[in-house]
Design a protein around this motif. Sequence first.
Motif, PDB file in Angstrom:
ATOM      1  N   SER A   1       3.493  10.382   4.840  1.00  0.00           N
ATOM      2  CA  SER A   1       3.632   8.932   4.980  1.00  0.00           C
ATOM      3  C   SER A   1       3.416   8.285   3.623  1.00  0.00           C
ATOM      4  O   SER A   1       2.547   8.695   2.856  1.00  0.00           O
ATOM      5  CB  SER A   1       2.605   8.397   5.978  1.00  0.00           C
ATOM      6  OG  SER A   1       2.559   6.982   5.913  1.00  0.00           O
ATOM      7  N   VAL A   2       4.217   7.271   3.315  1.00  0.00           N
ATOM      8  CA  VAL A   2       4.054   6.584   2.035  1.00  0.00           C
ATOM      9  C   VAL A   2       3.066   5.432   2.133  1.00  0.00           C
ATOM     10  O   VAL A   2       2.730   4.813   1.138  1.00  0.00           O
ATOM     11  CB  VAL A   2       5.399   6.048   1.476  1.00  0.00           C
ATOM     12  CG1 VAL A   2       6.319   7.192   1.104  1.00  0.00           C
ATOM     13  CG2 VAL A   2       6.069   5.108   2.458  1.00  0.00           C
ATOM     14  N   SER A   3       2.598   5.167   3.350  1.00  0.00           N
ATOM     15  CA  SER A   3       1.674   4.052   3.533  1.00  0.00           C
ATOM     16  C   SER A   3       0.234   4.551   3.481  1.00  0.00           C
ATOM     17  O   SER A   3      -0.167   5.420   4.265  1.00  0.00           O
ATOM     18  CB  SER A   3       1.945   3.375   4.876  1.00  0.00           C
ATOM     19  OG  SER A   3       0.803   2.658   5.303  1.00  0.00           O
TER      20      SER A   3
ATOM     21  N   THR B   1       7.124   8.442   6.910  1.00  0.00           N
ATOM     22  CA  THR B   1       7.637   7.075   7.041  1.00  0.00           C
ATOM     23  C   THR B   1       9.160   7.083   7.034  1.00  0.00           C
ATOM     24  O   THR B   1       9.800   6.530   7.924  1.00  0.00           O
ATOM     25  CB  THR B   1       7.139   6.197   5.866  1.00  0.00           C
ATOM     26  OG1 THR B   1       5.728   6.341   5.734  1.00  0.00           O
ATOM     27  CG2 THR B   1       7.495   4.730   6.087  1.00  0.00           C
TER      28      THR B   1
ATOM     29  N   ASP C   1       0.822  -1.216   0.000  1.00  0.00           N
ATOM     30  CA  ASP C   1       0.000   0.000   0.000  1.00  0.00           C
ATOM     31  C   ASP C   1       0.855   1.265   0.000  1.00  0.00           C
ATOM     32  O   ASP C   1       0.364   2.343   0.274  1.00  0.00           O
ATOM     33  CB  ASP C   1      -0.949  -0.012   1.207  1.00  0.00           C
ATOM     34  CG  ASP C   1      -0.221   0.313   2.499  1.00  0.00           C
ATOM     35  OD1 ASP C   1       0.958  -0.078   2.643  1.00  0.00           O
ATOM     36  OD2 ASP C   1      -0.819   0.972   3.371  1.00  0.00           O
ATOM     37  N   TRP C   2       2.141   1.119  -0.288  1.00  0.00           N
ATOM     38  CA  TRP C   2       3.004   2.300  -0.323  1.00  0.00           C
ATOM     39  C   TRP C   2       2.905   2.985  -1.673  1.00  0.00           C
ATOM     40  O   TRP C   2       2.704   2.339  -2.704  1.00  0.00           O
ATOM     41  CB  TRP C   2       4.454   1.892  -0.067  1.00  0.00           C
ATOM     42  CG  TRP C   2       4.727   1.630   1.375  1.00  0.00           C
ATOM     43  CD1 TRP C   2       3.804   1.282   2.325  1.00  0.00           C
ATOM     44  CD2 TRP C   2       5.995   1.695   2.036  1.00  0.00           C
ATOM     45  NE1 TRP C   2       4.433   1.122   3.542  1.00  0.00           N
ATOM     46  CE2 TRP C   2       5.767   1.362   3.390  1.00  0.00           C
ATOM     47  CE3 TRP C   2       7.297   1.986   1.614  1.00  0.00           C
ATOM     48  CZ2 TRP C   2       6.799   1.337   4.326  1.00  0.00           C
ATOM     49  CZ3 TRP C   2       8.324   1.949   2.542  1.00  0.00           C
ATOM     50  CH2 TRP C   2       8.074   1.634   3.897  1.00  0.00           C
ATOM     51  N   GLY C   3       3.071   4.278  -1.648  1.00  0.00           N
ATOM     52  CA  GLY C   3       3.042   5.012  -2.904  1.00  0.00           C
ATOM     53  C   GLY C   3       2.872   6.490  -2.679  1.00  0.00           C
ATOM     54  O   GLY C   3       3.165   7.005  -1.603  1.00  0.00           O
ATOM     55  N   GLU C   4       2.413   7.143  -3.711  1.00  0.00           N
ATOM     56  CA  GLU C   4       2.206   8.589  -3.596  1.00  0.00           C
ATOM     57  C   GLU C   4       0.724   8.891  -3.730  1.00  0.00           C
ATOM     58  O   GLU C   4       0.252   9.705  -4.323  1.00  0.00           O
ATOM     59  CB  GLU C   4       3.063   9.363  -4.598  1.00  0.00           C
ATOM     60  CG  GLU C   4       3.227   8.738  -5.946  1.00  0.00           C
ATOM     61  CD  GLU C   4       3.967   9.641  -6.945  1.00  0.00           C
ATOM     62  OE1 GLU C   4       4.356  10.757  -6.614  1.00  0.00           O
ATOM     63  OE2 GLU C   4       4.132   9.201  -8.079  1.00  0.00           O
TER      64      GLU C   4
END
Lengths: 53, 283
Positions: free
Chosen positions: B58-60, B12, A50-53
């Motif tokens: 945060s990137v999450s 993060t 779920d990481w991203g921009e």
Amino acid sequence: MTECPECGRAIEKQNLIEGEIFPCPDCGLELEVTSLAPFRVDTAPREAEDWGE
Amino acid sequence: MSETFTLGLFYTVIRPEEKWILEAAANRGIPVERLHDEAVTFPLVRNGFHADLVLNRSVSHSRSMYALRFFEHYGVPTVNAYDVVALCGDKVLTSLRLSEAGVPTPETVVALTPEAALKALDEVGYPAVLKPPVGSWGRLMAKVDDREEAEQIIEHKTALGSSMHSIFYVQEYVPKPERDLRVLVVGDEVVAAMYRFSKEWRTNAARGATTEPLVPSPELSELALRASEAVGGGVLAVDLMESPEGLVVHEVNHTPEFKALSGATGVDVASKIVDYAAEVARR
Ligand SMILES: Nc1ncnc2c1ncn2[C@@H]1O[C@H](COP(=O)(O)OP(=O)(O)OP(=O)(O)O)[C@@H](O)[C@H]1O
Ligand SMILES: [Zn+2]
């Protein structure tokens, strides 16, 4: 001074700040500054789904 | 800026973007409270933090969602707002909102089971693009060239098992030139824009696309501002493609990276963001 957990390359504090990520100049592994005093680095957190921009 | 406030930075890791934000705040004499998403705890009653406004870096997506909702609950404004992140973090919700606002966006069909996904792909026609509803950096996106490939990909996704993999976001493949456009909007201002070039069909900077600055045409600026407004506004990167019918918006990023954009255009994006955050805090 500390070293890269992967390749052992010496890593200097320079103007890094806590939490900063940067690639190891030798092996390219993403590292994270986990502490400034004492200066410590560890492998940067792994990208999750779920990481991203 | 006369009255200072404390800026909360929810993050993060400190990438160049976050480092520049910290520097921009320091240059303005704005104290920063660092809020590491791996360390903060959120009681139901606000306790022990000082920030007057929280800038989410945060990137999450899941951490952002809960954290922003808590800050809202504590009465602390955030950039971006919870609703904006909820919307932009989900491609299904984004497409719906863009469509409702009359912002041109690629033809999209959503399916909720593997069987329906095959139907959706047939409806959209081949080639098509299959994207996870939540996710970024071009991850797990597939270009589907024909029905045989569709069956393989859907089977594979189903095998991954998680419930998010069984929601299928199917989009027409836009035969764009070897580039797309990124426009960074801060508040009601277009701050910078660039092309992202790639031989591959995905032009994400995270996948090694090359970039070139771009002076937005009035049409491009207007469209980017409309897209930003449609999702609720804030600090947003609007991604567009040049389709044969004209510009289409395919996504709006709620926590944009801007290292490549600052590099390509020379625009001090971090300062724009900090000034905007200060402005929101004063409201
Ligand atoms: N329907 C489409 N047709 C053709 N190319 C597409 C289509 N959708 C996306 N692309 C290409 O793939 C890239 C990634 O798509 P998209 O932005 O939707 O994914 P993402 O994973 O959310 O990326 P990010 O969040 O990093 O911008 C786009 O920059 C674009 O170049
Ligand atoms: Zn190393």
